[in-house]
Design a protein around this motif. Structure first.
Motif, PDB file in Angstrom:
ATOM      1  N   PHE A   1      20.929   8.655  65.618  1.00 32.59           N
ATOM      2  CA  PHE A   1      20.527   8.810  67.009  1.00 32.59           C
ATOM      3  C   PHE A   1      21.319   9.965  67.616  1.00 32.59           C
ATOM      4  N   GLY A   2      20.610  11.035  67.923  1.00 32.96           N
ATOM      5  CA  GLY A   2      21.269  12.179  68.536  1.00 32.96           C
ATOM      6  C   GLY A   2      22.326  12.804  67.647  1.00 32.96           C
ATOM      7  N   GLY A   3      22.154  12.697  66.326  1.00 38.05           N
ATOM      8  CA  GLY A   3      23.132  13.265  65.409  1.00 38.05           C
ATOM      9  C   GLY A   3      24.290  12.342  65.110  1.00 38.05           C
ATOM     10  N   TRP A   4      24.217  11.082  65.560  1.00 42.25           N
ATOM     11  CA  TRP A   4      25.271  10.099  65.316  1.00 42.25           C
ATOM     12  C   TRP A   4      24.681   8.910  64.564  1.00 42.25           C
ATOM     13  N   LEU A   5      25.460   8.361  63.652  1.00 42.70           N
ATOM     14  CA  LEU A   5      25.073   7.166  62.922  1.00 42.70           C
ATOM     15  C   LEU A   5      25.508   5.961  63.751  1.00 42.70           C
ATOM     16  N   MET A   6      24.543   5.306  64.405  1.00 43.61           N
ATOM     17  CA  MET A   6      24.879   4.262  65.367  1.00 43.61           C
ATOM     18  C   MET A   6      24.195   2.942  65.005  1.00 43.61           C
ATOM     19  N   PRO A   7      24.773   1.812  65.431  1.00 44.76           N
ATOM     20  CA  PRO A   7      24.183   0.503  65.113  1.00 44.76           C
ATOM     21  C   PRO A   7      22.880   0.289  65.888  1.00 44.76           C
ATOM     22  N   VAL A   8      21.810  -0.033  65.149  1.00 38.40           N
ATOM     23  CA  VAL A   8      20.541  -0.310  65.828  1.00 38.40           C
ATOM     24  C   VAL A   8      20.413  -1.796  66.140  1.00 38.40           C
ATOM     25  N   ARG A   9      20.997  -2.645  65.300  1.00 33.66           N
ATOM     26  CA  ARG A   9      21.038  -4.088  65.562  1.00 33.66           C
ATOM     27  C   ARG A   9      22.106  -4.709  64.671  1.00 33.66           C
TER      28      ARG A   9
ATOM     29  N   LEU B   1      34.083   3.447  66.059  1.00 29.73           N
ATOM     30  CA  LEU B   1      33.902   2.020  65.801  1.00 29.73           C
ATOM     31  C   LEU B   1      33.017   1.755  64.582  1.00 29.73           C
ATOM     32  N   HIS B   2      32.727   2.773  63.804  1.00 32.72           N
ATOM     33  CA  HIS B   2      31.777   2.613  62.696  1.00 32.72           C
ATOM     34  C   HIS B   2      32.175   1.477  61.757  1.00 32.72           C
ATOM     35  N   ASP B   3      33.440   1.426  61.370  1.00 30.19           N
ATOM     36  CA  ASP B   3      33.868   0.384  60.425  1.00 30.19           C
ATOM     37  C   ASP B   3      33.690  -1.009  61.022  1.00 30.19           C
ATOM     38  N   ARG B   4      33.925  -1.129  62.337  1.00 33.25           N
ATOM     39  CA  ARG B   4      33.713  -2.443  62.985  1.00 33.25           C
ATOM     40  C   ARG B   4      32.251  -2.856  62.873  1.00 33.25           C
ATOM     41  N   HIS B   5      31.356  -1.912  63.122  1.00 31.48           N
ATOM     42  CA  HIS B   5      29.925  -2.226  63.056  1.00 31.48           C
ATOM     43  C   HIS B   5      29.533  -2.640  61.637  1.00 31.48           C
ATOM     44  N   ALA B   6      30.061  -1.924  60.643  1.00 34.73           N
ATOM     45  CA  ALA B   6      29.740  -2.264  59.257  1.00 34.73           C
ATOM     46  C   ALA B   6      30.240  -3.672  58.908  1.00 34.73           C
TER      47      ALA B   6
END
Length: 405
Positions: free
Chosen positions: A24-32, A10-15
């Motif tokens: 976080f834990g080796g993953w690029l995740m949305p913080v806010r 879902l990375h592109d959706r978050h961007a």
């Protein structure tokens, strides 16, 4: 940020939604996406949509999978009903916590184990080690034996598959979460019939109890819908093929808009779980922590014939996890010292904060900390050193927040 960090399906959706990211834990995740506080309050009052695809999923099946997991995990999952879930721990031989996991039983010898992203490799190693040792272990699970037990059938070794890269995990959390899913177009709440040729069996979200899961379909994709979460609210977690995650995310946002659903990031997830008194690996849990220290002694089925960590020796004087509440607005953070007494300088250090925040829901500082057993009784007056200032804090029962039912 680590340029090698994995990206969620879902990375592109978050961007596109303007998210800020963190490793976080080796993953690029949305913080806010917008505001930590707004996302936190949305989950408490309406609903939040979380991408938790960084979690690791292991499919353990066939052979004597139930007995195998009884050996690998601290809890007893062989008595878990099909369709139910259970919180458990992966322990090391010395009793330290390798990870905390949720186990879902989807069939007689079919289990889904969901582990933390940062512990994916460690859990995989624990499962692999147990598979290797399985022929030697198996006789002892049926009771102590004497004599030659060599030649145990290898066919009873369960299979373990890592599904993490193939799946997405999306959480809908909050008091209106059920309404959001009920409004989701194309959601087919039915599961395969026990016998071939029979129609799928329908079910209702209202009948899905806490810590239970059922199969479903969305459009042409198989889902696992679980009534679990990490926020202290009612909610659901949807395990879906990675290939449909984007369209499912979009559809949930549209379906949830009338109910106040907003995308929510890891910052809100952290304050929500802290208010709910839920431990976070790397903070309240770790290799140097035993279950009893973390208040998780109930998770360990010590009467099992054998399991990894069974023979660990308890340290009676080890620090124990407590909740702390303070007045004012200044909150302790992970690593801050905890001191005996009423906050006057010179008192003994008795522990350390593992997580802390100004509670968005309660409006005052809360923290979890490991303190000496002598300082752990409810009502004990302690102090947190917040950047050189001793802030009085009182030991209190967890959780800090409990939702109204």
């Amino acid at each position: 940020m680590d340029s090698t960090a994995r990206q969620s399906p879902l990375h592109d959706r978050h961007a596109q939604l303007g998210a800020s990211f963190t490793d976080f834990g080796g993953w690029l995740m949305p913080v806010r996406y917008t505001s930590d506080l707004a996302e936190h309050h949305a989950v408490r009052s309406a609903a939040g949509l979380f991408d938790i695809s960084h979690m690791a999923e292991f499919w353990v099946h066939d052979g004597r999978a139930a007995d195998f997991l009884d050996y690998v995990l601290a809890g007893r999952v062989s008595t878990l009903e099909i369709g139910k879930a259970k919180y458990s721990l992966v322990l090391a031989e010395d009793g330290g916590i390798i990870d905390d996991v949720i186990v879902y039983r989807t069939g007689e010898q079919y289990f889904l184990v969901v582990a933390n992203a940062g512990n994916r490799d460690a859990v995989a190693e624990a499962l692999a080690a147990a598979r290797t040792a399985w022929p030697r272990i198996l006789p002892f699970l049926d009771g102590p034996v004497e004599g030659d037990w060599s030649g145990v059938a290898g066919s009873e070794v369960p299979r373990v598959e890592d599904l993490t890269e193939q799946t997405a995990l999306i959480a809908v959390q909050g008091p209106r979460a059920r309404e959001v899913l009920e409004a989701l177009p194309d959601l087919d709440l039915s599961e395969p019939a026990p016998r071939a040729g029979e129609p799928r069996a329908p079910w209702e979200l209202a009948d899905l109890s806490y810590y239970a899961a059922r199969a479903a379909r969305w459009r042409d994709a198989d889902l696992l819908v679980a009534r679990t979460g990490y926020t202290g609210e009612d909610g659901f977690e949807l395990l879906a093929p990675a290939g449909v995650a984007g369209e499912l995310w979009d559809a949930l946002l549209v379906a949830g808009e009338p109910f106040g659903l907003v995308p929510a990031g890891l910052a809100a997830r952290d304050t929500l779980r802290l208010e709910a008194g839920m431990p976070l690996y790397g903070h309240e849990l770790g290799r140097g922590i035993r279950p009893a220290q973390a208040g998780l002694g109930r998770v360990v089925a010590a009467d099992k014939a054998d399991f990894v960590g069974k023979n660990a020796v308890a340290d009676e004087g080890a620090p124990v996890l407590v909740g702390l509440v303070s007045e004012g607005r200044r909150a302790g953070r992970a690593g801050y010292g905890v001191f005996a007494g009423d906050g006057r300088v010179g008192r003994d250090r008795v522990g350390e904060v593992t997580s802390g925040a100004l509670s968005p829901t309660l409006g005052h500082p809360i923290a979890m900390a490991y303190v000496s057993p002598a300082a752990s009784a409810l009502g004990t007056e302690l102090a947190i050193d917040v950047r050189g200032t001793r802030i009085p804090a009182t030991v209190t029962a967890l959780p800090f927040y409990r939702r109204k039912k």
